[in-house]
Design a protein around this motif. Structure first.
Motif, PDB file in Angstrom:
ATOM      1  N   LYS A   5     -37.269  15.873  39.099  1.00 54.49           N
ATOM      2  CA  LYS A   5     -38.441  15.342  38.418  1.00 54.49           C
ATOM      3  C   LYS A   5     -38.634  15.970  37.041  1.00 54.49           C
ATOM      4  O   LYS A   5     -38.793  15.262  36.042  1.00 54.49           O
ATOM      5  CB  LYS A   5     -39.675  15.575  39.293  1.00 54.49           C
ATOM      6  N   ASN A   6     -38.609  17.287  36.951  1.00 59.20           N
ATOM      7  CA  ASN A   6     -38.839  17.975  35.674  1.00 59.20           C
ATOM      8  C   ASN A   6     -37.686  17.737  34.695  1.00 59.20           C
ATOM      9  O   ASN A   6     -37.909  17.537  33.504  1.00 59.20           O
ATOM     10  CB  ASN A   6     -39.021  19.480  35.910  1.00 59.20           C
ATOM     11  N   THR A   7     -36.469  17.750  35.209  1.00 57.45           N
ATOM     12  CA  THR A   7     -35.298  17.535  34.361  1.00 57.45           C
ATOM     13  C   THR A   7     -35.301  16.127  33.779  1.00 57.45           C
ATOM     14  O   THR A   7     -35.031  15.938  32.592  1.00 57.45           O
ATOM     15  CB  THR A   7     -34.009  17.780  35.164  1.00 57.45           C
ATOM     16  N   LEU A   8     -35.595  15.132  34.619  1.00 56.12           N
ATOM     17  CA  LEU A   8     -35.637  13.748  34.131  1.00 56.12           C
ATOM     18  C   LEU A   8     -36.705  13.567  33.063  1.00 56.12           C
ATOM     19  O   LEU A   8     -36.493  12.849  32.077  1.00 56.12           O
ATOM     20  CB  LEU A   8     -35.866  12.783  35.294  1.00 56.12           C
ATOM     21  N   LYS A   9     -37.848  14.214  33.241  1.00 50.71           N
ATOM     22  CA  LYS A   9     -38.917  14.138  32.253  1.00 50.71           C
ATOM     23  C   LYS A   9     -38.442  14.721  30.917  1.00 50.71           C
ATOM     24  O   LYS A   9     -38.659  14.144  29.856  1.00 50.71           O
ATOM     25  CB  LYS A   9     -40.140  14.895  32.767  1.00 50.71           C
ATOM     26  N   GLY A 141     -34.186  24.872  36.024  1.00 54.62           N
ATOM     27  CA  GLY A 141     -34.567  26.025  36.843  1.00 54.62           C
ATOM     28  C   GLY A 141     -35.726  25.712  37.766  1.00 54.62           C
ATOM     29  O   GLY A 141     -35.716  26.073  38.940  1.00 54.62           O
ATOM     30  N   LYS A 142     -36.746  25.018  37.239  1.00 54.14           N
ATOM     31  CA  LYS A 142     -37.912  24.664  38.051  1.00 54.14           C
ATOM     32  C   LYS A 142     -37.523  23.696  39.169  1.00 54.14           C
ATOM     33  O   LYS A 142     -37.968  23.849  40.308  1.00 54.14           O
ATOM     34  CB  LYS A 142     -39.007  24.067  37.185  1.00 54.14           C
ATOM     35  N   ASP A 143     -36.672  22.721  38.853  1.00 53.01           N
ATOM     36  CA  ASP A 143     -36.226  21.772  39.885  1.00 53.01           C
ATOM     37  C   ASP A 143     -35.421  22.466  40.983  1.00 53.01           C
ATOM     38  O   ASP A 143     -35.597  22.170  42.165  1.00 53.01           O
ATOM     39  CB  ASP A 143     -35.397  20.642  39.254  1.00 53.01           C
ATOM     40  N   VAL A 144     -34.557  23.377  40.597  1.00 55.84           N
ATOM     41  CA  VAL A 144     -33.769  24.120  41.589  1.00 55.84           C
ATOM     42  C   VAL A 144     -34.691  24.973  42.459  1.00 55.84           C
ATOM     43  O   VAL A 144     -34.546  25.008  43.688  1.00 55.84           O
ATOM     44  CB  VAL A 144     -32.687  24.989  40.900  1.00 55.84           C
ATOM     45  N   ALA A 145     -35.662  25.638  41.832  1.00 62.02           N
ATOM     46  CA  ALA A 145     -36.617  26.453  42.594  1.00 62.02           C
ATOM     47  C   ALA A 145     -37.411  25.583  43.566  1.00 62.02           C
ATOM     48  O   ALA A 145     -37.638  25.979  44.720  1.00 62.02           O
ATOM     49  CB  ALA A 145     -37.554  27.182  41.639  1.00 62.02           C
ATOM     50  N   ASP A 146     -37.820  24.394  43.122  1.00 61.10           N
ATOM     51  CA  ASP A 146     -38.554  23.467  44.003  1.00 61.10           C
ATOM     52  C   ASP A 146     -37.689  23.026  45.177  1.00 61.10           C
ATOM     53  O   ASP A 146     -38.165  22.929  46.312  1.00 61.10           O
ATOM     54  CB  ASP A 146     -39.032  22.246  43.223  1.00 61.10           C
ATOM     55  N   MET A 147     -36.406  22.748  44.922  1.00 59.25           N
ATOM     56  CA  MET A 147     -35.510  22.324  46.005  1.00 59.25           C
ATOM     57  C   MET A 147     -35.297  23.446  47.016  1.00 59.25           C
ATOM     58  O   MET A 147     -35.309  23.204  48.225  1.00 59.25           O
ATOM     59  CB  MET A 147     -34.161  21.877  45.431  1.00 59.25           C
ATOM     60  N   ILE A 148     -35.121  24.665  46.529  1.00 53.99           N
ATOM     61  CA  ILE A 148     -34.943  25.810  47.432  1.00 53.99           C
ATOM     62  C   ILE A 148     -36.207  26.021  48.252  1.00 53.99           C
ATOM     63  O   ILE A 148     -36.155  26.226  49.471  1.00 53.99           O
ATOM     64  CB  ILE A 148     -34.578  27.081  46.638  1.00 53.99           C
TER      65      ILE A 148
END
Length: 156
Positions: A5-9, A141-148
Motif C-alpha cells: 500500500k505505502n510503496t504503491l502510493k 520498509g513500512k510495507d515490509v514491517a506491516d507484512m511481518i
C-alpha cells in the motif's frame, strides 16, 4: 498476495514527479515545438511497477538522435496516411531518404540550448535518482514491517 500500500502510493507520487521532470527537461532543451510530446507523457503503476511512457511515436527520436537516422517503412506509411498522400508514395520517399537524406541533419546543440540536448529521459532519471530512493525506501520498509507484523499476528 503481497500488499504494498505505502510503496504503491509513493510510486504514484514518483510518477507525477518524473512526468513533471520530463516535461521541464523537454522545455529546457527546447523540444517543445507543439507541446504534443510533453502533453503525451503518461505514467502508470501496475503490478507494483511504475511505467512512464509517451503516447507519441517520435519521442525516441527526440531522446536519441541516432534513432532518428534510421528510416522505417511503417513509420513513413503512417506519416503518408496522416498527411493524405497516396500510400504508393511511401516506397519512393523511403528510397529518397536512404539515398540522399532529407533536410538538415539532426542538431545536437544550437545556441541557447543546453548541452544535454539529447537523452532527456536519461538525464531526468539521473537527476531524480536520489530523490526517488529517499521517497521509496521508507515506504518499502513500512510495507515490509506491516507484512511481518500481520504474519506474527496470524501465527499467534
Amino acid at each position: 498476495m503481497i500488499k504494498l500500500k505505502n510503496t504503491l502510493k509513493q510510486l504514484g507520487s514518483i510518477g507525477v514527479m518524473l512526468r513533471k521532470g520530463l516535461q521541464d527537461e523537454l522545455k529546457s532543451q527546447k523540444h517543445n515545438a507543439t507541446g504534443r510530446l510533453s502533453r503525451g507523457l503518461r505514467y502508470e503503476v501496475k503490478n507494483n511497477i511504475l511505467n512512464v511512457s509517451s503516447s507519441v511515436d517520435y519521442w525516441k527520436a527526440v531522446n536519441n538522435p541516432k534513432f532518428a537516422n534510421k528510416t522505417n517503412i511503417d513509420t513513413i506509411k503512417r506519416w503518408v496516411i496522416n498527411k493524405g498522400i497516396p500510400l504508393s508514395a511511401a516506397a519512393s520517399i523511403l528510397r529518397k531518404l536512404n539515398n540522399k537524406g532529407y533536410g538538415k541533419p539532426y542538431v545536437y546543440w544550437t545556441e541557447g540550448n543546453s548541452i544535454n540536448r539529447t537523452d532527456f529521459a536519461g538525464h531526468t532519471a539521473r537527476k531524480f535518482k536520489d530523490k526517488i530512493v529517499s521517497k521509496l525506501a521508507p515506504s518499502i520498509g513500512k510495507d515490509v514491517a506491516d507484512m511481518i507484523s500481520s504474519q506474527i499476528r496470524k501465527n499467534k
